[in-house]
Design a protein around this motif. Structure first.
Motif, mmCIF file in Angstrom:
data_model
loop_
_atom_site.group_PDB
_atom_site.id
_atom_site.type_symbol
_atom_site.label_atom_id
_atom_site.label_comp_id
_atom_site.label_asym_id
_atom_site.label_seq_id
_atom_site.Cartn_x
_atom_site.Cartn_y
_atom_site.Cartn_z
ATOM 1 N N THR A 155 -51.993 33.733 -21.931
ATOM 2 C CA THR A 155 -51.963 35.165 -21.605
ATOM 3 C C THR A 155 -50.987 35.878 -22.530
ATOM 4 O OG1 THR A 155 -52.448 34.690 -19.288
ATOM 5 C CG2 THR A 155 -51.523 36.860 -19.800
ATOM 6 N N PHE A 156 -51.528 36.622 -23.511
ATOM 7 C CA PHE A 156 -50.700 37.294 -24.505
ATOM 8 C C PHE A 156 -50.308 38.709 -24.078
ATOM 9 C CE2 PHE A 156 -52.420 33.862 -26.989
ATOM 10 C CZ PHE A 156 -51.377 33.532 -27.851
ATOM 11 N N SER A 157 -50.931 39.204 -23.028
ATOM 12 C CA SER A 157 -50.567 40.526 -22.529
ATOM 13 C C SER A 157 -50.500 40.453 -21.003
ATOM 14 C CB SER A 157 -51.605 41.575 -22.961
ATOM 15 O OG SER A 157 -51.283 42.834 -22.418
ATOM 16 N N PRO A 158 -49.303 40.204 -20.458
ATOM 17 C CA PRO A 158 -49.181 40.090 -18.997
ATOM 18 C C PRO A 158 -49.696 41.313 -18.254
ATOM 19 C CG PRO A 158 -47.183 39.349 -20.101
ATOM 20 C CD PRO A 158 -48.037 39.983 -21.151
ATOM 21 N N ALA A 159 -49.704 42.475 -18.930
ATOM 22 C CA ALA A 159 -50.152 43.699 -18.251
ATOM 23 C C ALA A 159 -51.662 43.766 -18.124
ATOM 24 C CB ALA A 159 -49.656 44.927 -19.015
ATOM 25 N N THR A 160 -52.357 42.942 -18.878
ATOM 26 C CA THR A 160 -53.825 42.955 -18.848
ATOM 27 C C THR A 160 -54.314 41.744 -18.074
ATOM 28 O OG1 THR A 160 -53.843 44.015 -21.019
ATOM 29 C CG2 THR A 160 -55.907 43.043 -20.254
ATOM 30 N N PRO A 161 -54.998 41.939 -16.972
ATOM 31 C CA PRO A 161 -55.496 40.809 -16.176
ATOM 32 C C PRO A 161 -56.415 39.917 -17.008
ATOM 33 C CG PRO A 161 -55.776 42.881 -14.999
ATOM 34 C CD PRO A 161 -55.377 43.238 -16.391
ATOM 35 N N THR A 162 -56.217 38.620 -16.861
ATOM 36 C CA THR A 162 -57.069 37.669 -17.569
ATOM 37 C C THR A 162 -58.331 37.434 -16.772
ATOM 38 O OG1 THR A 162 -55.113 36.581 -18.491
ATOM 39 C CG2 THR A 162 -57.184 35.341 -18.528
ATOM 40 N N SER A 163 -59.454 37.521 -17.441
ATOM 41 C CA SER A 163 -60.726 37.291 -16.767
ATOM 42 C C SER A 163 -61.632 36.472 -17.671
ATOM 43 C CB SER A 163 -61.406 38.622 -16.421
ATOM 44 O OG SER A 163 -61.648 39.377 -17.593
ATOM 45 N N THR A 164 -62.551 35.759 -17.070
ATOM 46 C CA THR A 164 -63.495 34.959 -17.840
ATOM 47 C C THR A 164 -64.633 35.844 -18.322
ATOM 48 O OG1 THR A 164 -62.984 33.012 -16.499
ATOM 49 C CG2 THR A 164 -65.027 32.956 -17.798
ATOM 50 N N PRO A 165 -64.840 35.934 -19.629
ATOM 51 C CA PRO A 165 -65.889 36.826 -20.126
ATOM 52 C C PRO A 165 -67.273 36.325 -19.720
ATOM 53 C CG PRO A 165 -65.017 35.470 -21.905
ATOM 54 C CD PRO A 165 -64.146 35.220 -20.712
ATOM 55 N N ALA A 166 -68.195 37.256 -19.556
ATOM 56 C CA ALA A 166 -69.563 36.889 -19.194
ATOM 57 C C ALA A 166 -70.218 36.081 -20.311
ATOM 58 C CB ALA A 166 -70.373 38.155 -18.901
ATOM 59 N N ASP A 167 -69.900 36.424 -21.551
ATOM 60 C CA ASP A 167 -70.448 35.703 -22.696
ATOM 61 C C ASP A 167 -69.517 34.545 -23.044
ATOM 62 O OD1 ASP A 167 -71.432 34.757 -25.066
ATOM 63 O OD2 ASP A 167 -71.324 36.659 -26.153
ATOM 64 N N PRO A 168 -69.990 33.301 -22.938
ATOM 65 C CA PRO A 168 -69.103 32.160 -23.219
ATOM 66 C C PRO A 168 -68.635 32.098 -24.671
ATOM 67 C CG PRO A 168 -71.385 31.438 -23.027
ATOM 68 C CD PRO A 168 -71.350 32.868 -22.595
ATOM 69 N N HIS A 169 -69.272 32.883 -25.540
ATOM 70 C CA HIS A 169 -68.875 32.877 -26.949
ATOM 71 C C HIS A 169 -67.924 34.020 -27.301
ATOM 72 C CE1 HIS A 169 -71.765 29.753 -27.266
ATOM 73 N NE2 HIS A 169 -72.831 30.541 -27.192
ATOM 74 N N SER A 170 -67.507 34.788 -26.314
ATOM 75 C CA SER A 170 -66.528 35.845 -26.555
ATOM 76 C C SER A 170 -65.144 35.234 -26.752
ATOM 77 C CB SER A 170 -66.491 36.818 -25.367
ATOM 78 O OG SER A 170 -67.700 37.539 -25.293
ATOM 79 N N TRP A 171 -64.322 35.915 -27.524
ATOM 80 C CA TRP A 171 -62.981 35.391 -27.760
ATOM 81 C C TRP A 171 -62.103 35.574 -26.529
ATOM 82 C CZ3 TRP A 171 -58.556 38.389 -27.517
ATOM 83 C CH2 TRP A 171 -58.713 39.770 -27.587
ATOM 84 N N THR A 172 -61.164 34.664 -26.336
ATOM 85 C CA THR A 172 -60.174 34.757 -25.269
ATOM 86 C C THR A 172 -58.804 34.449 -25.862
ATOM 87 O OG1 THR A 172 -60.501 32.411 -24.689
ATOM 88 C CG2 THR A 172 -61.822 34.052 -23.484
ATOM 89 N N GLY A 173 -57.750 34.907 -25.177
ATOM 90 C CA GLY A 173 -56.387 34.702 -25.689
ATOM 91 C C GLY A 173 -56.167 35.563 -26.912
ATOM 92 N N LEU A 174 -56.472 35.031 -28.057
ATOM 93 C CA LEU A 174 -56.456 35.771 -29.313
ATOM 94 C C LEU A 174 -57.695 35.397 -30.121
ATOM 95 C CD1 LEU A 174 -52.772 35.391 -30.632
ATOM 96 C CD2 LEU A 174 -53.771 37.363 -29.454
#
Length: 811
Positions: free
Chosen positions: A563-582
């Protein structure tokens, strides 16, 4: 790909006689010039060579020259009795078909012997040698290789005999273009005066004059058809005696001489003129003390430069020594060379695209070469995340585009303002991504950037454990002083064991180190990051550092879940190929497109980036072109209602059709090589037979993975190097070999430890006339093959490297 020198001597004028077609009078033209030079007051020694001859003995060109040009040394190297094309004659004979290398080596040795003999004999000017080909410019040689390609390594200056017959204008122009396409110098075109029948010269003369190719009209040949043999011979003797002093023959001879002299004068002056006018890259010019330190290239072909050593050639008084020598291109021309210098298929592809398009603007448009290349790249990387291709001109620019993409995506998702906030990148120590200012800022301070006035260095760069072979053992070793974080060095019996993640599992030490570092940077220090940037496996410019693939794989895994931005809730993207974290950006400018043996170096890590950059090998080394591949989730960050929301980046030559078409040709050739016998031979000494074939494991996304990790450099030589008293460690993967020399001062990148070895490889020309051009990165000397290099040539390079290492003078 022969390693013979370019055929150029001070005391020998060697000319290759090509014909625009068969039956155009090549032998007649050769005989005229042979008699002319033999009768000149300078007392020239003259010879005539037919490399390949077909047909009955009584019809041989060799006999013809002996009959009408007495005193001329005449020889034929390969003879076949049947009067058909050389490839058919060789195939139908009961002898083995000579390879291209054998033909070239035989011809060069013969010319070198001419140079030796002529220098020993009393002659004011030396010797004149004609090398007459068979048939037309593209007629096949014994192996089937077109003659223009077969003889290209020698790059002899050409005398082209034009076609005086009906249709000869077209065939002559086509022959000239075929030769120019392959890098020949056409010193003269001659055409026989047909007494007004077709008057081909009347068109060809002015046509070639516009192209600055001198053309001459030779005296018409007597019509001897049907005459008794003695009368025919008498007529021809009278013709040669009279015509060999004809003004056009004399002018042709003077042109050949003048062009040779100008070529020598140009080569002799280039180093001095270069010092006066050229500002070289990556060069401290204060250290260049004299002209002899400038290496002069006359041409390049296959894996070799044809080079002139000013230190040797400018002072040598031995006129029978060749002016040029072959230098193995040990840096693969700064990592760009994939399919060999002077590759005729790439040259033809470039000419076709230049003729079809030239260059066309690309914004809001498309063309077939760019579209085909984009589709091929997306298919080749076998990464479902990557769906879009952005074109630019070179690796550094493509990296900078990737940085823009990643930072915009991260800032948009996390609500940051990159124009007012410091947004950095995460990378690896020793990495370097190019010389544009944005790419430089993505690397830690180093010799390349720390004195650049705008450099800021925006990010954090992880230290890492590295892979190397030392004393015959592959090890993964922590940086000095970091054994506590990474643990003691680990030994592996085989290179492929390092990539066996199923056996190695995961490293809790790596995970702890990465998480603790990120916690400190993000949670304690409040830093913001917009991308993870890495060169997969090997950090090129940083010193050929081989990163433990498990560490890189772990770093990607942790960054994607962090989690690189504590102010932004982490969620699992609908598209499994979307980037997460950075967004994960892989810089494969050096490591990609088969440089390490696979289409993509990312496949070694069994992970998939969100952005990938390729350049260098993209066009096989011929043209500058680069691509930045991105995922849909990265692309979506630039969608908006205003133009300012778009990726406003580009340059005039974006997706230039010539580069794209050459790249398509290159990728097709590279794929074919990856499945060919030569690469299978390279792999055989590195990969156990059980893992080099059979069905592809369903877990392997890329078919290259079934071959594991291997090198073009022999396992036995790599092992020997690792045991050498002067060597600290060695790495070898794909076409790359890097030798880290021991350095008592530990100066690292500013070390001079490898300079002596580099200079010895270049300046100590071996018995075969070959030297090796290489580059150093601090105490590391690296060598690189092209994708087409054959084992016999690398064997010679390995032998030379071991010999030079053993010399005390470079210790």
């Amino acid at each position: 790909m022969s390693r013979v020198p370019g055929a150029l001597w001070r005391n020998l004028l060697a000319i290759q006689v090509y014909g625009a077609n068969t039956g155009v009078g090549k032998t007649v033209a050769s005989t005229l010039l042979a008699k002319h030079f033999a009768q000149r007051p300078e007392k020239w020694k003259v010879s005539y060579t037919k490399p390949v001859s077909t047909g009955p003995e009584d019809e041989e060109d060799e006999r013809y020259l002996r009959r009408y040009a007495s005193g001329v040394a005449v020889s034929t190297l390969f003879k076949y009795d049947e009067a058909v094309s050389p490839h058919l004659a060789a195939a139908r004979s009961r002898r083995s078909i000579p390879s291209d290398d054998k033909v070239i080596q035989a011809l060069y040795s013969h010319l070198q012997e001419d140079a030796r003999l002529f220098s020993e004999q009393s002659s004011k000017r030396g010797g004149f040698t004609m090398v007459e080909t068979a048939g037309g410019v593209l007629s096949p040689g014994p192996s089937g290789t077109p003659q223009a390609d077969l003889y290209r390594p020698l790059r002899l200056p050409v005398l082209l005999v034009g076609d005086h017959r009906l249709g000869g204008i077209s065939s002559t122009i086509s022959a000239v273009e075929s030769l120019l396409l392959r890098g020949y110098d056409i010193d003269a075109v001659v055409c026989f005066d047909d007494k007004g029948k077709y008057e081909n010269f009347g068109y060809l003369g002015p046509y070639f004059e516009k192209q600055q190719i001198p053309a001459f009209r030779l005296p018409w040949i007597p019509d001897v058809e049907g005459r008794p043999i003695e009368e025919e011979r008498a007529m021809m003797r009278e013709y040669y005696d009279r015509s060999c002093t004809h003004s056009e023959v004399a002018r042709t001879a003077e042109e050949l001489l003048n062009r040779r002299d100008k070529r020598l004068d140009n080569l002799n002056s280039m180093a001095h003129r270069t010092r006066k006018t050229i500002w070289h890259p990556f060069t401290q010019h204060k250290s260049i003390k004299n002209d002899e330190e400038i290496l002069v290239f006359d041409s390049a072909y296959g894996d070799y430069f044809q080079a002139k050593h000013t230190s040797k050639s400018s002072t040598s008084k031995d006129t029978n020594e060749p002016v040029l020598h072959p230098a193995f291109d040990g840096s693969a021309s700064w990592w760009t060379q994939g399919l060999g210098h002077g590759n005729p298929k790439l040259s033809l592809a470039a000419a076709y695209a230049a003729g079809r398009y030239g260059h066309v603007m690309f914004a809001g448009a498309t063309h077939d070469p760019a579209l085909t290349l984009a589709e091929s790249l997306i298919e080749g990387v076998q990464n479902p995340r990557l769906t879009k291709v952005f074109y630019s001109d070179n690796g550094s620019t493509a990296v900078e585009v990737g940085i823009k993409m990643a930072l915009r995506a991260a800032c948009k998702r996390y609500g940051w303002d990159g124009s007012t906030e410091e947004i950095g990148v995460i990378g690896l120590k020793g990495s370097y991504h190019g010389d544009t200012i944005g790419a430089m800022d993505a690397s830690e301070p180093c010799v390349y950037n720390k004195k650049v006035d705008w450099y800021r260095g925006r990010g954090y760069w992880f230290d890492f454990p590295s892979v190397k072979m030392r004393e015959g053992k592959w090890i993964v070793e922590a940086p000095a002083g970091m054994e506590e974080q990474f643990g003691p060095a680990k030994q592996f019996g085989d290179l492929n064991e390092i990539f066996d993640f199923d056996v190695r599992g995961s490293s809790q030490q790596y995970k702890n180190y990465i998480r603790e570092t990120l916690d400190r940077l993000v949670k304690t220090e409040g830093k913001k990051f917009g991308a993870l940037m890495m060169e997969p496996l090997i950090l090129g410019a940083g010193g050929m550092l081989f990163v433990d693939p498990l560490f890189q794989r772990t770093l990607v895994e942790i960054v994607r879940s962090y989690t690189f931005s504590p102010a932004t809730p982490t969620s699992t993207p609908a598209d499994p190929h979307s980037w997460t974290g950075l967004p994960i950006l892989f810089d494969e400018v050096f490591t990609g497109l088969y440089r390490l043996g696979r289409f993509t170096a990312a496949s070694f890590l069994r992970t998939q980036p969100d952005i990938s950059v390729n350049a260098k090998l993209l066009t096989g080394g011929l043209l500058p072109l680069s691509v930045t591949l991105a995922s849909d989730s990265i692309f979506a960050a630039f969608l908006g209602d205003e133009k300012a929301d778009a990726l406003l980046h580009g340059h005039s030559y974006t997706a230039h059709p010539i580069g794209c078409h050459v790249a398509n040709t290159s990728l097709t050739a590279l794929e074919r090589l990856s499945k060919g016998e030569t690469w299978a031979q390279y792999r055989s000494s590195w990969v156990p037979a059980s893992s080099a074939g059979g069905e592809v494991d369903s877990a392997l996304r890329n078919q290259d993975e079934r071959f594991g990790a291997w090198s073009m450099w022999t396992k036995s030589t790599v092992t020997r190097l690792s045991h050498h008293r002067r060597v600290d460690s060695v790495i070898a993967l794909g076409s790359v070999l890097a030798v880290a020399l021991k350095d008592e001062e530990g100066a690292g990148y500013t070390s001079n430890a490898a300079i002596g070895l580099r200079d010895a490889l270049l300046n100590d020309i071996g018995e075969d006339g070959m030297s090796i051009h290489s580059r150093v990165l601090g105490n590391v000397l690296y060598l690189m093959a092209s994708m087409t290099t054959e084992p016999v040539h690398l064997t010679a390079v390995e032998k030379a490297l071991l010999e030079k290492l053993n010399k005390a003078s470079v210790a």
